[in-house]
Design a protein around this motif. Structure first.
Motif, PDB file in Angstrom:
ATOM      1  N   GLN A 236       0.832  -1.210   0.000  1.00  0.00           N
ATOM      2  CA  GLN A 236       0.000   0.000   0.000  1.00  0.00           C
ATOM      3  C   GLN A 236       0.862   1.253   0.000  1.00  0.00           C
ATOM      4  O   GLN A 236       0.582   2.225  -0.703  1.00  0.00           O
ATOM      5  CB  GLN A 236      -0.927  -0.003   1.227  1.00  0.00           C
ATOM      6  N   LEU A 237       1.927   1.226   0.790  1.00  0.00           N
ATOM      7  CA  LEU A 237       2.797   2.393   0.863  1.00  0.00           C
ATOM      8  C   LEU A 237       3.494   2.627  -0.487  1.00  0.00           C
ATOM      9  O   LEU A 237       3.584   3.758  -0.969  1.00  0.00           O
ATOM     10  CB  LEU A 237       3.818   2.209   1.996  1.00  0.00           C
ATOM     11  N   GLU A 238       3.932   1.546  -1.104  1.00  0.00           N
ATOM     12  CA  GLU A 238       4.561   1.675  -2.425  1.00  0.00           C
ATOM     13  C   GLU A 238       3.590   2.292  -3.424  1.00  0.00           C
ATOM     14  O   GLU A 238       3.929   3.209  -4.178  1.00  0.00           O
ATOM     15  CB  GLU A 238       5.006   0.298  -2.944  1.00  0.00           C
ATOM     16  N   GLN A 239       2.355   1.782  -3.413  1.00  0.00           N
ATOM     17  CA  GLN A 239       1.355   2.276  -4.361  1.00  0.00           C
ATOM     18  C   GLN A 239       1.054   3.757  -4.116  1.00  0.00           C
ATOM     19  O   GLN A 239       0.899   4.548  -5.051  1.00  0.00           O
ATOM     20  CB  GLN A 239       0.083   1.442  -4.235  1.00  0.00           C
ATOM     21  N   TYR A 240       0.988   4.136  -2.840  1.00  0.00           N
ATOM     22  CA  TYR A 240       0.701   5.531  -2.505  1.00  0.00           C
ATOM     23  C   TYR A 240       1.805   6.442  -3.035  1.00  0.00           C
ATOM     24  O   TYR A 240       1.548   7.490  -3.636  1.00  0.00           O
ATOM     25  CB  TYR A 240       0.568   5.672  -0.983  1.00  0.00           C
ATOM     26  N   LEU A 241       3.054   6.053  -2.829  1.00  0.00           N
ATOM     27  CA  LEU A 241       4.167   6.902  -3.255  1.00  0.00           C
ATOM     28  C   LEU A 241       4.241   6.975  -4.779  1.00  0.00           C
ATOM     29  O   LEU A 241       4.561   8.005  -5.353  1.00  0.00           O
ATOM     30  CB  LEU A 241       5.489   6.363  -2.692  1.00  0.00           C
ATOM     31  N   LYS A 242       3.949   5.878  -5.423  1.00  0.00           N
ATOM     32  CA  LYS A 242       4.072   5.800  -6.882  1.00  0.00           C
ATOM     33  C   LYS A 242       2.911   6.507  -7.584  1.00  0.00           C
ATOM     34  O   LYS A 242       3.090   7.127  -8.623  1.00  0.00           O
ATOM     35  CB  LYS A 242       4.097   4.314  -7.269  1.00  0.00           C
ATOM     36  N   LEU A 267      10.407   7.645  -9.780  1.00  0.00           N
ATOM     37  CA  LEU A 267      11.401   6.759  -9.177  1.00  0.00           C
ATOM     38  C   LEU A 267      11.180   5.311  -9.617  1.00  0.00           C
ATOM     39  O   LEU A 267      10.058   4.907  -9.920  1.00  0.00           O
ATOM     40  CB  LEU A 267      11.332   6.846  -7.639  1.00  0.00           C
ATOM     41  N   THR A 268      12.269   4.557  -9.683  1.00  0.00           N
ATOM     42  CA  THR A 268      12.146   3.147 -10.100  1.00  0.00           C
ATOM     43  C   THR A 268      11.377   2.372  -9.036  1.00  0.00           C
ATOM     44  O   THR A 268      11.333   2.761  -7.863  1.00  0.00           O
ATOM     45  CB  THR A 268      13.530   2.486 -10.236  1.00  0.00           C
ATOM     46  N   ASP A 271      13.563   1.568  -6.098  1.00  0.00           N
ATOM     47  CA  ASP A 271      13.790   2.664  -5.146  1.00  0.00           C
ATOM     48  C   ASP A 271      12.550   2.914  -4.289  1.00  0.00           C
ATOM     49  O   ASP A 271      12.644   3.167  -3.083  1.00  0.00           O
ATOM     50  CB  ASP A 271      14.193   3.946  -5.882  1.00  0.00           C
ATOM     51  N   ILE A 272      11.370   2.853  -4.907  1.00  0.00           N
ATOM     52  CA  ILE A 272      10.129   3.023  -4.147  1.00  0.00           C
ATOM     53  C   ILE A 272      10.016   1.926  -3.088  1.00  0.00           C
ATOM     54  O   ILE A 272       9.645   2.173  -1.936  1.00  0.00           O
ATOM     55  CB  ILE A 272       8.897   2.977  -5.090  1.00  0.00           C
ATOM     56  N   ARG A 273      10.380   0.701  -3.486  1.00  0.00           N
ATOM     57  CA  ARG A 273      10.326  -0.423  -2.554  1.00  0.00           C
ATOM     58  C   ARG A 273      11.250  -0.176  -1.363  1.00  0.00           C
ATOM     59  O   ARG A 273      10.900  -0.411  -0.219  1.00  0.00           O
ATOM     60  CB  ARG A 273      10.752  -1.702  -3.296  1.00  0.00           C
ATOM     61  N   ASP A 274      12.451   0.353  -1.648  1.00  0.00           N
ATOM     62  CA  ASP A 274      13.401   0.611  -0.566  1.00  0.00           C
ATOM     63  C   ASP A 274      12.923   1.731   0.354  1.00  0.00           C
ATOM     64  O   ASP A 274      13.063   1.646   1.574  1.00  0.00           O
ATOM     65  CB  ASP A 274      14.785   0.959  -1.149  1.00  0.00           C
ATOM     66  N   ILE A 275      12.359   2.792  -0.231  1.00  0.00           N
ATOM     67  CA  ILE A 275      11.825   3.875   0.607  1.00  0.00           C
ATOM     68  C   ILE A 275      10.747   3.310   1.526  1.00  0.00           C
ATOM     69  O   ILE A 275      10.747   3.539   2.737  1.00  0.00           O
ATOM     70  CB  ILE A 275      11.236   5.017  -0.254  1.00  0.00           C
ATOM     71  N   ALA A 276       9.826   2.549   0.949  1.00  0.00           N
ATOM     72  CA  ALA A 276       8.724   1.994   1.746  1.00  0.00           C
ATOM     73  C   ALA A 276       9.263   1.065   2.834  1.00  0.00           C
ATOM     74  O   ALA A 276       8.805   1.099   3.975  1.00  0.00           O
ATOM     75  CB  ALA A 276       7.721   1.271   0.853  1.00  0.00           C
ATOM     76  N   ALA A 277      10.262   0.246   2.485  1.00  0.00           N
ATOM     77  CA  ALA A 277      10.830  -0.678   3.468  1.00  0.00           C
ATOM     78  C   ALA A 277      11.447   0.107   4.622  1.00  0.00           C
ATOM     79  O   ALA A 277      11.305  -0.260   5.794  1.00  0.00           O
ATOM     80  CB  ALA A 277      11.878  -1.570   2.817  1.00  0.00           C
TER      81      ALA A 277
END
Ligand code: HEC
Ligand code: HEC
Ligand code: HEC
Length: 459
Positions: A236-242, A267-268, A271-277
């Motif tokens: 959900q966080l990834e989707q929100y940022l993307k 962002l790739t 990178d989005i996955r890493d931010i969310a993590a």
């Protein structure tokens, strides 16, 4: 992809001609970093085409005007004569090529953590990937004395910057550490989501625990389950940022929508996955939540009603009514449904499960109603009309109260005065985006001047 040609070269698989691609790769990497760091927000030109990085944006501070520089490779008007070291010093220490101090309207306090490799890539991009604009910004920075004494920044810098490249905290997994670098240094989430202390510096004890932002409120995004986003899944966080939108949970409006539109959506996925993590494991900080009424059930009578979502508002038939239900039916129901259920495709979001409706403060709901929303996405543009002109403050208060009560079970008892204070003097969108930085600027300069005077006395 970033490292592919280097790796292949090492493996003896590519010819020298492909190595030329490395220079190209470096420039593309720099371009990507510039997007992640949102350099364009401040440095794009003020002409009609918003010429890339031509400068000229005026930041009106209480101390006077600060003009964002031309940072194209023009030798005369831009940064064409900067060496890589001088460029690094501007980004990390706030020191221009001529040795003068930059004002912290240039966010070097965030960029100070940039790694050498990333500075190198940014430099390659700004020198070789950006078109030179041989024109000075039409206006000049003009601050009143003593703020005009750039040297005064010296003292503040001693206190608040160390210009050390980012280092991963011990024991942090590599992907999470990379997410921290992206979040803290490039995307500077804390600029908006971390509240400021009395000195207007980010209060690290409240890291990402939520902060006011010119009418809007950047919510608590720590892992607290009640007041933060501890219940959001990684996905959900990834989707929100993307995309800025997670159906039945949250939509980005205002400054967050701008950040998604201009920066995060490019962002790739990795990178989005890493931010969310990284964000997901930020220690929980508990802050106030809305007071939900104990034993009232929201009036949801007809939840299955299908709405077409034509986006046609009825006219505000009785234009003076302050009956929240009537206002809602006339102004909101055509898109969000009479029961706040939204459309089946989620294009018009549900209001019954929406963080703007259930948040501790009604600010983001009031701002959405008053200023409307717009956000360009990768495949969809969303728009909610602004009602600030058609509705009085009392009407906005009434419809906001209605929405929070019926769809969130929260009784704010908002008055026209509250609405006026939330929406009052709403600064221009750009300023909203950086308002905390600019407010900090005032405090910082005062502090810096005091510091400089103090130093002189001692000598
Ligand atoms: C929040 C607004 C903002 C953002 C974002 C921003 N800058 Fe700046 N920058 C400024 C302002 C304002 C100045 C001029 C400050 C002054 O005159 O003291 C400046 C000055 C500079 C200078 C010094 C140029 C000179 O000689 O006058 C460089 C180099 C620079 N910025 C590069 C960048 C790069 C690269 C990025 C992105 C990584 C960036 N800036 C992001 C506002 C910003
Ligand atoms: C320019 C200011 C700004 C920046 C930078 C920013 N945010 Fe936000 N953020 C906001 C605002 C304002 C909202 C509330 C938007 C709304 O409800 O319409 C928000 C909302 C959110 C939400 C939704 C929270 C909820 O309860 O609905 C999340 C998650 C979030 N931001 C994460 C981030 C992350 C992660 C970063 C950095 C990668 C970031 N933000 C950078 C201003 C910002
Ligand atoms: C023309 C259609 C339309 C009308 C009329 C409309 N909205 Fe919206 N609304 C939208 C769209 C589109 C979004 C954003 C969806 C997204 O971001 O994906 C939205 C989002 C919202 C959000 C979430 C905002 C956030 O920051 O998270 C709230 C709350 C909301 N609307 C309330 C209202 C209220 C209250 C009214 C009546 C005063 C209203 N809307 C009228 C289309 C509409």
């Amino acid at each position: 992809m970033k490292f592919s040609s280097t790796l292949l070269f090492a493996a003896g698989l590519v010819s020298a001609s492909v190595m030329a691609d490395d220079a190209h790769d470096l420039i593309s990497k720099g371009q990507y970093l510039a997007t992640a760091a949102d350099c364009a927000a401040c440095h794009n030109g003020t002409d009609e085409q918003r010429s890339a990085f031509a400068g000229g944006y005026t930041i009106d501070s209480p101390m006077g005007k600060i003009i964002a520089s031309n940072i194209t490779p023009s030798k005369q008007f831009g940064i064409g004569n900067y060496t890589e070291q001088q460029f690094a010093d501007a980004l990390r220490k706030g020191i221009a090529a001529d040795g003068s101090h930059l004002y912290p309207a240039m966010p070097y306090t965030a960029y100070q953590g940039l790694t050498d490799a990333d500075v190198k890539a940014l430099y390659a991009y700004f020198m070789q990937g950006v078109r030179a604009v041989d024109k000075a910004p039409t206006e000049k920075t003009e601050l009143a004395f003593p703020f005009s004494v750039r040297q005064a920044m010296f003292g503040w810098n001693l206190l608040y910057t160390d210009a050390k490249p980012f280092e991963a905290p011990q024991g942090m997994a590599a992907n999470v550490a990379h997410g921290k670098y992206l979040s803290d240094v490039l995307a500077h989430c804390g600029t908006c989501h971390t509240p400021r202390n009395a000195m207007m510096a980010e209060d690290n004890s409240q890291y990402l625990a939520g902060a006011a932002l010119g009418g809007w409120y950047a919510p608590n995004i720590t892992s607290d389950k009640e007041s933060g986003i501890g219940n959001w899944s990684q996905q959900q966080l990834e989707q929100y940022l993307k995309t800025g939108s997670v159906p039945n949970l949250s939509q980005a409006g205002g400054p967050m929508a701008e950040a998604v539109e201009h920066s995060f959506r490019f962002l790739t996925d990795s990178d989005i996955r890493d931010i969310a993590a990284y964000i997901k494991q930020v220690p929980a900080i508990s802050t106030a939540t809305a007071k939900v009424r104990a034993n009232a059930t929201p009036a949801l009578t007809n939840i299955n009603e299908v709405i077409t979502g034509q986006g046609e508002q009825k006219t505000l038939a009785d234009s003076s009514t302050v009956d929240g239900a009537k206002l809602y039916d006339n102004a909101c129901a055509s898109c969000h449904g009479r029961n706040g259920q939204g459309t089946a495709d989620h294009f018009y979001p549900s209001l019954t499960s929406n963080t703007a409706v259930t948040a501790a403060l009604p600010n983001n709901l009031v701002m959405a109603i008053s200023h409307g929303l717009s956000r360009k996405g990768n495949d969809v543009d969303v728009l909610m009309p602004a009602f600030g002109r058609d509705m009085s403050d009392a009407q906005i208060a009434a419809v906001s109260n209605y929405v929070r009560l019926h769809f969130g079970n929260i009784d704010d008892g908002l008055t026209a005065k509250d609405v006026a204070s939330i929406t009052s003097g709403g600064p221009a969108p750009f300023l909203v985006r950086y308002i905390n930085l600019l407010m900090a600027l005032g405090a910082i300069i005062v502090l810096a001047v005091l510091f400089a005077l103090f130093r002189r006395k001692k000598h």
